[in-house]
Motif scaffolding. Sequence first.
Motif, short mmCIF file in Angstrom:
data_model
loop_
_atom_site.label_atom_id
_atom_site.label_comp_id
_atom_site.label_asym_id
_atom_site.label_seq_id
_atom_site.Cartn_x
_atom_site.Cartn_y
_atom_site.Cartn_z
N LYS A 29 0.74 -1.25 0.04
CA LYS A 29 -0.04 0.10 -0.04
C LYS A 29 0.89 1.25 0.08
O LYS A 29 0.55 2.05 -0.78
N ALA A 30 1.97 1.35 0.88
CA ALA A 30 2.83 2.36 0.94
C ALA A 30 3.52 2.78 -0.33
O ALA A 30 3.65 3.63 -0.76
N SER A 31 3.77 1.67 -1.28
CA SER A 31 4.37 1.82 -2.28
C SER A 31 3.67 2.50 -3.72
O SER A 31 3.98 2.76 -4.54
N GLN A 32 2.24 2.40 -3.27
CA GLN A 32 1.18 2.84 -4.36
C GLN A 32 0.95 4.41 -4.07
O GLN A 32 0.34 5.05 -4.84
N SER A 33 1.59 4.97 -2.91
CA SER A 33 1.51 6.47 -2.46
C SER A 33 2.45 7.27 -3.16
O SER A 33 3.63 7.12 -2.92
N VAL A 270 4.60 3.40 -17.06
CA VAL A 270 3.85 4.54 -17.50
C VAL A 270 2.81 4.28 -18.21
O VAL A 270 2.96 3.08 -18.70
N ASP A 271 1.91 4.86 -18.43
CA ASP A 271 0.73 4.60 -19.35
C ASP A 271 0.86 5.01 -20.85
O ASP A 271 2.18 5.53 -21.04
N ALA A 272 -0.01 4.88 -21.83
CA ALA A 272 0.24 5.27 -23.11
C ALA A 272 0.89 6.61 -23.44
O ALA A 272 1.39 6.92 -24.38
N ASP A 273 0.18 7.54 -22.55
CA ASP A 273 0.67 9.06 -22.72
C ASP A 273 1.91 9.19 -21.86
O ASP A 273 2.09 10.69 -21.85
N GLY A 274 2.67 8.26 -21.10
CA GLY A 274 3.63 8.63 -20.35
C GLY A 274 3.58 9.06 -19.20
O GLY A 274 4.38 9.62 -18.45
N ASN A 275 2.37 9.11 -18.49
CA ASN A 275 1.96 9.45 -17.25
C ASN A 275 2.21 8.25 -16.24
O ASN A 275 2.37 7.28 -16.69
N LEU A 276 3.24 8.76 -15.13
CA LEU A 276 3.47 7.77 -14.20
C LEU A 276 2.45 7.04 -13.51
O LEU A 276 1.53 7.66 -13.09
N LEU A 277 2.29 5.72 -13.82
CA LEU A 277 1.52 4.81 -13.02
C LEU A 277 1.96 4.52 -11.50
O LEU A 277 1.32 4.73 -10.49
N ASN A 278 3.20 3.93 -11.43
CA ASN A 278 3.68 3.68 -10.17
C ASN A 278 5.38 3.44 -10.63
O ASN A 278 5.82 3.39 -11.76
N ARG A 279 6.01 3.42 -9.71
CA ARG A 279 7.60 3.07 -9.67
C ARG A 279 7.78 1.94 -8.42
O ARG A 279 7.69 2.14 -7.57
N SER A 280 8.40 1.02 -9.02
CA SER A 280 9.01 -0.12 -8.36
C SER A 280 10.45 -0.29 -8.11
O SER A 280 11.05 0.17 -9.33
N CYS A 281 10.82 -0.26 -6.71
CA CYS A 281 12.18 -0.52 -6.63
C CYS A 281 12.49 -1.63 -5.86
O CYS A 281 11.63 -2.01 -5.06
N ASP A 282 13.92 -2.12 -5.89
CA ASP A 282 14.36 -3.12 -5.18
C ASP A 282 15.84 -2.69 -5.03
O ASP A 282 16.62 -3.22 -5.48
N VAL A 283 16.16 -1.79 -3.97
CA VAL A 283 17.28 -1.32 -3.70
C VAL A 283 18.37 -1.93 -2.64
O VAL A 283 17.71 -2.04 -1.45
#
Length: 319
Positions: A29-33, A270-283
């Motif tokens: 949930k936190a990763s979606q905010s 991103v979606d088809a228009d280049g808008n950020l949907l989410n950002r996934s990380c594994d640092v």
Amino acid sequence: MRKILLALAAIVVALASAAAGWFGVKAWKASQSTEAPVPTPGATVETSGETIPLTFRLSEVEAAGDDLFDPPSCGETWTPESGEANGVLPKVDASLRQVQGVDTVTVVPGYTTSTAGLGFLASEGSIIVTRDDVVVTPDWGGEFVPEYFVAMPDETTLTQNNLEITGALLCDVSAGLNEIWQGFDWSTASEDEIAAKQAEAAAFYSAHEKLPAGTYRVYQWSPIILGEPAAIARVLSEEGITGLAGLQYNAGYTALVDDPEVAAHCTDHVDADGNLLNRSCDVPEDVLADALEREVPVEYIADVPPAVAFSVAAEFTVD
């Protein structure tokens, strides 16, 4: 459990069996905010200007707390004495209500202190539930997930990690729910097989809508960690970097993503228009440790060892 893919898998199972660990769901949930974290205030400290370089390593903080206390097992008789540690006392509230005909216990954990503006690392909500002093805690949620808190005298600093517990999740019956889904392969199951399993799970929930009679006591416990880990956590909090236990996956939603070494372990979706949907990380932890190193005022460091604190029980009776 802290891999995002595993957390997502846990949610799928939770929707079917409600037996997944709360940490995985919370981290997802936190990763979606994308909301910026709010800095946590602390007491004003006069500093000399002397600093030392410190960084935050989650594995070291977890290790500092893991060996301090072994939670009692399901079915054990357990009646602890409450007590603070390093000036901090956990506080917990538990209320029983009906949610669509199901007995539901809402647990609200927090902390208080007699020391003004005390900053510390502690659990977001480690809970033990007993019925007639016999442990019936759900099987999930026992791991130490540290976060930085500031507690004030005569106030309760809430952890914001409220939990909800129903009779089907108590450990003395939850094995039956796990058995329903044990070995079930969602990827190969037919729609009829899935429907049959869901009906079986629904029947289990229906059979455990009411909590068994008895006196329930809900306890909160936690390692209370000061010293260098809390000092660096305070500096990071003052920058607005919070949610330390989930940074490996959520760093992309903080200023840390401006560090190229961190950004290299994040992927934008991103979606088809280049808008950020989410950002996934594994640092990797070593990369995070480099990004989190700061000069810390020596006055922020309290030279005391970690210790465990226990709340007074929140109690209610089911007839």
